[in-house]
Design a protein around this motif. Sequence first.
Motif, PDB file in Angstrom:
ATOM      1  N   ALA A   1      -0.095 -15.996  -4.959  1.00  0.00           N
ATOM      2  CA  ALA A   1      -1.054 -14.956  -4.600  1.00  0.00           C
ATOM      3  C   ALA A   1      -0.522 -13.612  -5.073  1.00  0.00           C
ATOM      4  O   ALA A   1       0.697 -13.409  -5.183  1.00  0.00           O
ATOM      5  CB  ALA A   1      -1.291 -14.912  -3.088  1.00  0.00           C
ATOM      6  N   LEU A   2      -1.443 -12.702  -5.368  1.00  0.00           N
ATOM      7  CA  LEU A   2      -1.110 -11.329  -5.725  1.00  0.00           C
ATOM      8  C   LEU A   2      -1.713 -10.411  -4.675  1.00  0.00           C
ATOM      9  O   LEU A   2      -2.912 -10.488  -4.393  1.00  0.00           O
ATOM     10  CB  LEU A   2      -1.673 -10.977  -7.105  1.00  0.00           C
ATOM     11  CG  LEU A   2      -1.664  -9.491  -7.507  1.00  0.00           C
ATOM     12  CD1 LEU A   2      -0.249  -8.948  -7.580  1.00  0.00           C
ATOM     13  CD2 LEU A   2      -2.396  -9.293  -8.833  1.00  0.00           C
ATOM     14  N   ILE A   3      -0.859  -9.567  -4.087  1.00  0.00           N
ATOM     15  CA  ILE A   3      -1.318  -8.601  -3.087  1.00  0.00           C
ATOM     16  C   ILE A   3      -0.929  -7.217  -3.561  1.00  0.00           C
ATOM     17  O   ILE A   3       0.250  -6.950  -3.827  1.00  0.00           O
ATOM     18  CB  ILE A   3      -0.699  -8.889  -1.704  1.00  0.00           C
ATOM     19  CG1 ILE A   3      -1.056 -10.300  -1.240  1.00  0.00           C
ATOM     20  CG2 ILE A   3      -1.175  -7.855  -0.677  1.00  0.00           C
ATOM     21  CD1 ILE A   3      -0.325 -10.743   0.015  1.00  0.00           C
ATOM     22  N   THR A   4      -1.908  -6.334  -3.705  1.00  0.00           N
ATOM     23  CA  THR A   4      -1.623  -4.964  -4.116  1.00  0.00           C
ATOM     24  C   THR A   4      -2.014  -4.005  -3.012  1.00  0.00           C
ATOM     25  O   THR A   4      -2.946  -4.252  -2.246  1.00  0.00           O
ATOM     26  CB  THR A   4      -2.378  -4.588  -5.406  1.00  0.00           C
ATOM     27  OG1 THR A   4      -3.783  -4.501  -5.132  1.00  0.00           O
ATOM     28  CG2 THR A   4      -2.119  -5.593  -6.498  1.00  0.00           C
ATOM     29  N   GLU A   5      -1.274  -2.916  -2.956  1.00  0.00           N
ATOM     30  CA  GLU A   5      -1.509  -1.889  -1.932  1.00  0.00           C
ATOM     31  C   GLU A   5      -1.436  -0.522  -2.620  1.00  0.00           C
ATOM     32  O   GLU A   5      -0.406  -0.159  -3.175  1.00  0.00           O
ATOM     33  CB  GLU A   5      -0.435  -1.998  -0.840  1.00  0.00           C
ATOM     34  CG  GLU A   5      -0.589  -0.997   0.261  1.00  0.00           C
ATOM     35  CD  GLU A   5       0.647  -0.952   1.154  1.00  0.00           C
ATOM     36  OE1 GLU A   5       0.545  -0.376   2.247  1.00  0.00           O
ATOM     37  OE2 GLU A   5       1.714  -1.457   0.742  1.00  0.00           O
ATOM     38  N   ALA A   6      -2.575   0.181  -2.652  1.00  0.00           N
ATOM     39  CA  ALA A   6      -2.635   1.507  -3.280  1.00  0.00           C
ATOM     40  C   ALA A   6      -2.167   1.461  -4.732  1.00  0.00           C
ATOM     41  O   ALA A   6      -1.539   2.386  -5.231  1.00  0.00           O
ATOM     42  CB  ALA A   6      -1.803   2.511  -2.487  1.00  0.00           C
ATOM     43  N   ALA A   7      -2.467   0.361  -5.411  1.00  0.00           N
ATOM     44  CA  ALA A   7      -1.957   0.143  -6.766  1.00  0.00           C
ATOM     45  C   ALA A   7      -2.864   0.773  -7.818  1.00  0.00           C
ATOM     46  O   ALA A   7      -4.088   0.816  -7.657  1.00  0.00           O
ATOM     47  CB  ALA A   7      -1.816  -1.348  -7.037  1.00  0.00           C
ATOM     48  N   GLN A   8      -2.247   1.251  -8.892  1.00  0.00           N
ATOM     49  CA  GLN A   8      -3.000   1.752 -10.033  1.00  0.00           C
ATOM     50  C   GLN A   8      -3.155   0.637 -11.070  1.00  0.00           C
ATOM     51  O   GLN A   8      -2.292  -0.221 -11.211  1.00  0.00           O
ATOM     52  CB  GLN A   8      -2.293   2.947 -10.690  1.00  0.00           C
ATOM     53  CG  GLN A   8      -2.130   4.151  -9.780  1.00  0.00           C
ATOM     54  CD  GLN A   8      -0.822   4.135  -9.011  1.00  0.00           C
ATOM     55  OE1 GLN A   8       0.047   3.309  -9.265  1.00  0.00           O
ATOM     56  NE2 GLN A   8      -0.685   5.046  -8.062  1.00  0.00           N
ATOM     57  N   ALA A   9      -4.263   0.692 -11.823  1.00  0.00           N
ATOM     58  CA  ALA A   9      -4.499  -0.256 -12.902  1.00  0.00           C
ATOM     59  C   ALA A   9      -4.699   0.459 -14.233  1.00  0.00           C
ATOM     60  O   ALA A   9      -4.807  -0.188 -15.274  1.00  0.00           O
ATOM     61  CB  ALA A   9      -5.721  -1.121 -12.599  1.00  0.00           C
ATOM     62  N   PHE A  10      -4.751   1.780 -14.195  1.00  0.00           N
ATOM     63  CA  PHE A  10      -4.887   2.607 -15.386  1.00  0.00           C
ATOM     64  C   PHE A  10      -4.551   4.039 -14.978  1.00  0.00           C
ATOM     65  O   PHE A  10      -4.363   4.338 -13.785  1.00  0.00           O
ATOM     66  CB  PHE A  10      -6.299   2.520 -15.980  1.00  0.00           C
ATOM     67  CG  PHE A  10      -7.396   2.888 -14.998  1.00  0.00           C
ATOM     68  CD1 PHE A  10      -7.877   4.187 -14.913  1.00  0.00           C
ATOM     69  CD2 PHE A  10      -7.942   1.922 -14.157  1.00  0.00           C
ATOM     70  CE1 PHE A  10      -8.878   4.528 -14.011  1.00  0.00           C
ATOM     71  CE2 PHE A  10      -8.940   2.254 -13.235  1.00  0.00           C
ATOM     72  CZ  PHE A  10      -9.405   3.561 -13.170  1.00  0.00           C
ATOM     73  N   VAL A  11      -4.437   4.928 -15.926  1.00  0.00           N
ATOM     74  CA  VAL A  11      -4.121   6.326 -15.642  1.00  0.00           C
ATOM     75  C   VAL A  11      -5.430   7.080 -15.396  1.00  0.00           C
ATOM     76  O   VAL A  11      -6.232   7.263 -16.312  1.00  0.00           O
ATOM     77  CB  VAL A  11      -3.335   6.979 -16.793  1.00  0.00           C
ATOM     78  CG1 VAL A  11      -3.008   8.424 -16.454  1.00  0.00           C
ATOM     79  CG2 VAL A  11      -2.052   6.205 -17.069  1.00  0.00           C
ATOM     80  N   GLU A  12      -5.623   7.507 -14.177  1.00  0.00           N
ATOM     81  CA  GLU A  12      -6.844   8.172 -13.740  1.00  0.00           C
ATOM     82  C   GLU A  12      -6.585   9.663 -13.540  1.00  0.00           C
ATOM     83  O   GLU A  12      -5.460  10.070 -13.252  1.00  0.00           O
ATOM     84  CB  GLU A  12      -7.316   7.528 -12.431  1.00  0.00           C
ATOM     85  CG  GLU A  12      -8.661   7.981 -11.918  1.00  0.00           C
ATOM     86  CD  GLU A  12      -9.028   7.287 -10.607  1.00  0.00           C
ATOM     87  OE1 GLU A  12     -10.211   7.001 -10.405  1.00  0.00           O
ATOM     88  OE2 GLU A  12      -8.114   7.031  -9.793  1.00  0.00           O
ATOM     89  N   ASP A  13      -7.617  10.477 -13.676  1.00  0.00           N
ATOM     90  CA  ASP A  13      -7.466  11.915 -13.463  1.00  0.00           C
ATOM     91  C   ASP A  13      -6.896  12.214 -12.082  1.00  0.00           C
ATOM     92  O   ASP A  13      -6.052  13.103 -11.926  1.00  0.00           O
ATOM     93  CB  ASP A  13      -8.811  12.630 -13.633  1.00  0.00           C
ATOM     94  CG  ASP A  13      -9.273  12.682 -15.078  1.00  0.00           C
ATOM     95  OD1 ASP A  13      -8.445  12.423 -15.972  1.00  0.00           O
ATOM     96  OD2 ASP A  13     -10.464  12.980 -15.311  1.00  0.00           O
ATOM     97  N   ARG A  14      -7.330  11.467 -11.083  1.00  0.00           N
ATOM     98  CA  ARG A  14      -6.830  11.697  -9.721  1.00  0.00           C
ATOM     99  C   ARG A  14      -5.339  11.394  -9.636  1.00  0.00           C
ATOM    100  O   ARG A  14      -4.594  12.069  -8.922  1.00  0.00           O
ATOM    101  CB  ARG A  14      -7.593  10.830  -8.717  1.00  0.00           C
ATOM    102  CG  ARG A  14      -7.187  11.118  -7.271  1.00  0.00           C
ATOM    103  CD  ARG A  14      -7.784  10.141  -6.273  1.00  0.00           C
ATOM    104  NE  ARG A  14      -9.246  10.198  -6.237  1.00  0.00           N
ATOM    105  CZ  ARG A  14      -9.981   9.602  -5.303  1.00  0.00           C
ATOM    106  NH1 ARG A  14      -9.382   8.896  -4.335  1.00  0.00           N
ATOM    107  NH2 ARG A  14     -11.298   9.671  -5.333  1.00  0.00           N
ATOM    108  N   THR A  15      -4.900  10.388 -10.368  1.00  0.00           N
ATOM    109  CA  THR A  15      -3.482  10.043 -10.384  1.00  0.00           C
ATOM    110  C   THR A  15      -2.665  11.176 -10.979  1.00  0.00           C
ATOM    111  O   THR A  15      -1.655  11.604 -10.415  1.00  0.00           O
ATOM    112  CB  THR A  15      -3.252   8.766 -11.204  1.00  0.00           C
ATOM    113  OG1 THR A  15      -4.167   7.752 -10.787  1.00  0.00           O
ATOM    114  CG2 THR A  15      -1.828   8.266 -11.027  1.00  0.00           C
ATOM    115  N   VAL A  16      -3.094  11.669 -12.127  1.00  0.00           N
ATOM    116  CA  VAL A  16      -2.390  12.754 -12.809  1.00  0.00           C
ATOM    117  C   VAL A  16      -2.355  14.003 -11.937  1.00  0.00           C
ATOM    118  O   VAL A  16      -1.311  14.659 -11.808  1.00  0.00           O
ATOM    119  CB  VAL A  16      -3.063  13.053 -14.162  1.00  0.00           C
ATOM    120  CG1 VAL A  16      -2.467  14.306 -14.796  1.00  0.00           C
ATOM    121  CG2 VAL A  16      -2.914  11.865 -15.103  1.00  0.00           C
TER     122      VAL A  16
END
Length: 268
Positions: free
Chosen positions: A133-148
């Motif tokens: 199983a894969l469990i992610t928490e607050a994970a990014q999948a690409f570089v988003e403006d909000r992330t930057v």
Amino acid sequence: MPSISTHEQYVSTSVGNLYVKSWTPADDFRYSASAPVVLFHDSLGSVELWRDFPETLALALRRRVIAYDRPGFGRSCPRADTLEADFIHNEASGPFTAIRNELAVDDFIAFGHSVGGAMAAACAAAFPLDCAALITEAAQAFVEDRTVSGIGDAAQAFAQHGQLDRLKKYHGEKANWVLNAWVNTWLSDAFSHWTLHETLPNVRCPVLAIHGEDDEFGSEAHPKLYTSLPAGPGVMELLPDCGHVPHKEKPEAVTDLVTAFVERYVNR
């Protein structure tokens, strides 16, 4: 009340020694036949910064939980180099494989927070037959403006007098490297096109993506992407009044969600 047995060790790798800690329900031997949970920490994280969550998770799931400090973090070996642009994908063939071999981990549940979630996904994709199983928490999948934007704001906050001491408490003299690796990598042109779009279709296991509705480093577009996999099933859980660290802000909710998910979808 069930008790927990903890074990600490160092695993030797080509780049240096990695600090590893595991939590095992002491009165339950089923863990030996169950896939353990491997935790992947965030960009400023460490084993110690998971606090009591690994123990809580081990008790709730009745499984062994394993966490480790990546090179340059916590109690692991220091680094002086620049993070490579594909460092997230390289986790699968580097530290993660070394730890799997040393601890004799076959099947596993990959659980990652923030960038650790992306690393968990990379490991799930690299070992599709072994990842239960894969469990992610607050994970990014690409570089988003909000992330930057969020990282830029955090960098300004850490520039204030005394703020770096917060990192030194967990990373010691490695704190400067930890902060610079996070900021300089995510804000660089070389990393701006990073994405998991080609990686996620290779994940063949059930996926749980937990995300805070108020996450300052990523929108709900990320958990939507994690749970729209062709193999499925994918379960997305958005937590209200929650930011970027659900296991700290909403520990009971996260533990309950993970427990219910594992009980329903994981049979190894």
